[in-house]
Design a protein around this motif. Sequence first.
Motif, PDB file in Angstrom:
ATOM      1  N   LEU A 120     -15.987  37.162   8.658  1.00 35.15           N
ATOM      2  CA  LEU A 120     -15.230  37.891   9.845  1.00 35.15           C
ATOM      3  C   LEU A 120     -13.823  37.720   9.646  1.00 35.15           C
ATOM      4  CD1 LEU A 120     -17.633  36.950  12.801  1.00 35.15           C
ATOM      5  CD2 LEU A 120     -17.154  39.094  11.771  1.00 35.15           C
ATOM      6  N   THR A 121     -13.304  36.546   9.422  1.00 37.49           N
ATOM      7  CA  THR A 121     -11.963  36.245   9.495  1.00 37.49           C
ATOM      8  C   THR A 121     -11.443  36.923   7.898  1.00 37.49           C
ATOM      9  OG1 THR A 121     -12.284  33.925  10.118  1.00 37.49           O
ATOM     10  CG2 THR A 121     -10.169  34.220   9.360  1.00 37.49           C
ATOM     11  N   PHE A 122     -11.970  36.945   6.860  1.00 39.53           N
ATOM     12  CA  PHE A 122     -11.702  37.618   5.723  1.00 39.53           C
ATOM     13  C   PHE A 122     -11.409  39.044   5.907  1.00 39.53           C
ATOM     14  CE2 PHE A 122     -12.407  39.078   1.383  1.00 39.53           C
ATOM     15  CZ  PHE A 122     -11.150  38.476   0.774  1.00 39.53           C
ATOM     16  N   GLY A 140      -7.704  35.235  11.699  1.00 40.21           N
ATOM     17  CA  GLY A 140      -7.274  36.013  10.888  1.00 40.21           C
ATOM     18  C   GLY A 140      -5.651  36.444  11.048  1.00 40.21           C
ATOM     19  N   ALA A 141      -5.111  36.570  12.458  1.00 40.92           N
ATOM     20  CA  ALA A 141      -3.812  36.572  12.756  1.00 40.92           C
ATOM     21  C   ALA A 141      -3.248  35.528  12.475  1.00 40.92           C
ATOM     22  CB  ALA A 141      -3.771  37.020  14.366  1.00 40.92           C
ATOM     23  N   TRP A 142      -3.815  34.184  12.776  1.00 44.77           N
ATOM     24  CA  TRP A 142      -2.840  32.951  12.528  1.00 44.77           C
ATOM     25  C   TRP A 142      -2.645  32.760  10.954  1.00 44.77           C
ATOM     26  CZ3 TRP A 142      -4.843  27.311  12.849  1.00 44.77           C
ATOM     27  CH2 TRP A 142      -3.354  26.265  13.124  1.00 44.77           C
ATOM     28  N   ILE A 143      -3.776  32.978  10.336  1.00 47.01           N
ATOM     29  CA  ILE A 143      -3.363  33.099   8.834  1.00 47.01           C
ATOM     30  C   ILE A 143      -2.426  33.946   8.008  1.00 47.01           C
ATOM     31  CG2 ILE A 143      -4.513  33.261   6.555  1.00 47.01           C
ATOM     32  CD1 ILE A 143      -7.124  32.156   7.783  1.00 47.01           C
ATOM     33  N   ALA A 144      -2.368  35.075   8.602  1.00 44.36           N
ATOM     34  CA  ALA A 144      -1.256  36.124   8.193  1.00 44.36           C
ATOM     35  C   ALA A 144      -0.001  35.509   8.637  1.00 44.36           C
ATOM     36  CB  ALA A 144      -1.774  37.364   9.004  1.00 44.36           C
ATOM     37  N   LEU A 173       3.349  34.505   6.274  1.00 45.20           N
ATOM     38  CA  LEU A 173       4.367  34.942   6.235  1.00 45.20           C
ATOM     39  C   LEU A 173       5.600  33.791   6.362  1.00 45.20           C
ATOM     40  CD1 LEU A 173       4.240  37.841   8.837  1.00 45.20           C
ATOM     41  CD2 LEU A 173       4.633  38.038   6.491  1.00 45.20           C
ATOM     42  N   TRP A 174       5.249  32.904   6.943  1.00 46.98           N
ATOM     43  CA  TRP A 174       6.270  31.714   7.121  1.00 46.98           C
ATOM     44  C   TRP A 174       6.599  31.060   5.855  1.00 46.98           C
ATOM     45  CZ3 TRP A 174      10.261  31.354  10.347  1.00 46.98           C
ATOM     46  CH2 TRP A 174      10.216  31.996  11.504  1.00 46.98           C
ATOM     47  N   THR A 175       5.126  30.933   5.160  1.00 50.90           N
ATOM     48  CA  THR A 175       5.094  30.018   3.803  1.00 50.90           C
ATOM     49  C   THR A 175       5.958  30.621   2.933  1.00 50.90           C
ATOM     50  OG1 THR A 175       2.666  29.662   4.560  1.00 50.90           O
ATOM     51  CG2 THR A 175       3.301  29.293   2.102  1.00 50.90           C
ATOM     52  N   LEU A 176       5.981  32.001   2.911  1.00 61.44           N
ATOM     53  CA  LEU A 176       6.878  32.696   1.759  1.00 61.44           C
ATOM     54  C   LEU A 176       8.359  32.105   1.990  1.00 61.44           C
ATOM     55  CD1 LEU A 176       5.598  36.651   2.016  1.00 61.44           C
ATOM     56  CD2 LEU A 176       5.340  34.747   0.370  1.00 61.44           C
ATOM     57  N   THR A 177       8.784  31.953   3.160  1.00 60.75           N
ATOM     58  CA  THR A 177      10.162  31.493   3.441  1.00 60.75           C
ATOM     59  C   THR A 177      10.498  30.054   2.822  1.00 60.75           C
ATOM     60  OG1 THR A 177       9.878  30.588   5.595  1.00 60.75           O
ATOM     61  CG2 THR A 177      10.526  32.583   5.474  1.00 60.75           C
ATOM     62  N   ILE A 178       9.344  29.374   2.379  1.00 60.88           N
ATOM     63  CA  ILE A 178       9.560  27.818   2.009  1.00 60.88           C
ATOM     64  C   ILE A 178      10.521  28.069   0.582  1.00 60.88           C
ATOM     65  CG2 ILE A 178       8.458  26.097   0.749  1.00 60.88           C
ATOM     66  CD1 ILE A 178       6.439  26.153   2.797  1.00 60.88           C
ATOM     67  N   VAL A 179      10.336  29.438  -0.312  1.00 59.29           N
ATOM     68  CA  VAL A 179      11.031  29.548  -1.264  1.00 59.29           C
ATOM     69  C   VAL A 179      12.613  29.482  -1.121  1.00 59.29           C
ATOM     70  CG1 VAL A 179      11.596  31.195  -2.991  1.00 59.29           C
ATOM     71  CG2 VAL A 179       9.298  31.147  -2.051  1.00 59.29           C
ATOM     72  N   TYR A 180      13.008  29.710   0.038  1.00 57.28           N
ATOM     73  CA  TYR A 180      14.407  29.613   0.382  1.00 57.28           C
ATOM     74  C   TYR A 180      14.883  28.120   0.241  1.00 57.28           C
ATOM     75  CZ  TYR A 180      13.882  34.174   2.744  1.00 57.28           C
ATOM     76  OH  TYR A 180      13.634  35.508   3.066  1.00 57.28           O
ATOM     77  N   PHE A 181      14.193  27.288   0.935  1.00 59.69           N
ATOM     78  CA  PHE A 181      14.215  25.780   0.730  1.00 59.69           C
ATOM     79  C   PHE A 181      14.430  25.483  -0.668  1.00 59.69           C
ATOM     80  CE2 PHE A 181      13.290  26.730   5.317  1.00 59.69           C
ATOM     81  CZ  PHE A 181      14.274  25.985   5.877  1.00 59.69           C
ATOM     82  N   VAL A 182      13.283  25.812  -1.355  1.00 54.03           N
ATOM     83  CA  VAL A 182      13.169  25.205  -2.802  1.00 54.03           C
ATOM     84  C   VAL A 182      14.399  25.719  -3.597  1.00 54.03           C
ATOM     85  CG1 VAL A 182      11.975  25.606  -5.037  1.00 54.03           C
ATOM     86  CG2 VAL A 182      10.707  25.570  -2.615  1.00 54.03           C
ATOM     87  N   VAL A 183      14.875  26.908  -3.305  1.00 56.49           N
ATOM     88  CA  VAL A 183      16.173  27.408  -3.861  1.00 56.49           C
ATOM     89  C   VAL A 183      17.272  26.516  -3.576  1.00 56.49           C
ATOM     90  CG1 VAL A 183      17.968  29.380  -4.214  1.00 56.49           C
ATOM     91  CG2 VAL A 183      15.253  29.865  -4.242  1.00 56.49           C
ATOM     92  N   LEU A 184      17.484  26.408  -2.032  1.00 55.02           N
ATOM     93  CA  LEU A 184      18.802  25.703  -1.727  1.00 55.02           C
ATOM     94  C   LEU A 184      18.763  24.269  -2.092  1.00 55.02           C
ATOM     95  CD1 LEU A 184      18.714  26.981   2.026  1.00 55.02           C
ATOM     96  CD2 LEU A 184      20.350  27.582   0.137  1.00 55.02           C
TER      97      LEU A 184
END
Lengths: 349, 247
Positions: B7-9, B109-113, B117-128
């Motif tokens: 269902l979640t998938f 479903g909504a929470w994982i989405a 989205l927030w996980t994507l922004t971790i890239v910023y910190f990795v770069v910085l």
Amino acid sequence: MLLRRRGLDKRLSHNHNDSIPTNTMTAAIDVQQLTKRYDAVTALSDISFSVQPGEIMGFLGPNGAGKTTTLRILTGMIAPTQGSVRINGLDVTQHPLEVRRQIGYLPENVALYPELRVKEYLDYRAQIKGVPGIQCKKRVQAVMEQCALTDMQRRLIGRLSKGYRQRVALADCLLAQPKVLILDEPTVGLDPHQIRQTREFILALGRTTTILLSTHILPEVEMICQKVIIIDRGRIRAVDTPDRLRRSLSAFGVVRVQLRADMNQAMPALQQLAGIAKVSRQGEADGFFMLDIEPKEGQDVREPVFLLASQRGWTLRELSAQRASLEDVFVHLTTHEQTTEGAVQGAPA
Amino acid sequence: MNALAALTFRELKSLWYSPIGATVSALFLLIQGVVFWLLILILNDPRVDPSWNMARLFFGGFFYWISLFITVPTLTMRTFSEEKRTGSIELLLTAPVTETQVVLSKFLGAWIAYALLWTLTIVYFVVLRAYTPFDWGPVAAGYIGTLLMGAMLIAIGVLTSSLTRNQVISGLFAFVILLLIFCVGILSMFVRDPEAVAIIRYLSLPDHVNQFAKGLLDTRPAVLYASVTAISLLLTGRVIANPRWRS
């Protein structure tokens, strides 16, 4: 068509009582004294019927008669106000999951997820229906073949025609190999070709499965169903085989007569004949007068009419009891003295 | 795969395929792109101390709240409303799954989405991190806090979605509730009673996020989030079990 209402009703309700088996232990669908009320409105009142394993039962009624409400209670979508529903001996309200596992339900309004592809959707349905992982793939392939969807498996459901969407929903019904199929107007909105295919399909399924088929297309019932329930305004009006329902109506049906005679003499003579309730003139063709004779309750007037004609020297060209169609039975049982508006408001579809 | 996972998938898949999913992701990433650009501007300013708390720049700012207010209602508004409007809810509820599974799958479903989205922004910190030294602790606390707070807000969104078959109304409803919860802290300016102030502080989301960004992961807000999430989901379950809702 002119009919003697009360006599017929008596006879139909007699049949109705006959057809309810006293032993309902083994019934695939067993509905007892089912009542559903919405606030002040009673959608179903005291409905009882049962469907035996392997039977294809037609569920007939005008719009708003309570068909969909009944089916929704059967599938556990809504709870009854009173009464009980058992599917293969399991109570719907007490064992909702077990019951739903045994039912394949095709709702009136087939709403699928348009953003999914056919196979994707069926995979998902197989998973939530608890088809074991190893069999999932096999079952999905099997139902797609059964419903001629194999070529469409990569299509988005939202792009499919109504007929194909219906097939996807039907395929979904069959995924978990249910013992009972509940189909709510499965042929609505299909083209004649698809309707024929669907009917044949349902007939084939009926060899192994119990089917409750709701519809208001009467020829469909005559073709497919072994038995019919006629429901109107939340009450069962008749339960019987389509054939017996038709015959029960024909016995009181109108006799069509064509004769050449002096109408000024013939009309009163016929009217005085015992067993005749009413004679009405329908027209004239090649010197023959067409008459519809409505007999009194339970009387066959064909012989007295023939004897009278031969005695008076009238030429008789036709003397036939009009055979009632299921449509006549349906219309008869579901026509009310009041306006039909009340019935439409009476029960939400 | 069990029913809940399936269902979640399905929820995630539908969200991903729907224009809403793509739009929300695009807008979220646009806003976060601006945030990243601002971060670099600030960090390039010679007057700014490079050891300045990175997490406090990112979490709890204007754009942080904007992203939250946009993503949560849009991710949750369709969950029940859409199924109710099209009627697909009927096939869902007549399948052999429990109401609990249905509600949980909508929430997950909504929470994982949201989490993705927030996980994507971790890239910023990795770069910085390659250019300027900072402590990972507060950043991690900020993310964990954001996820937990998000759970609560999403549960509220799922509840509002169950209340109407109109996605827009459901989204607006969730948005306004979020806004009101966000503004609770303002009340503390009008109240003198110290105990009342303490309660208001306890409920004030911006205060929580500021704490997270300092690297303080307290159990008290976590308990608040968990209880509001649970209550909202239970209420959603009650709503969809209601015979009136189903007919």
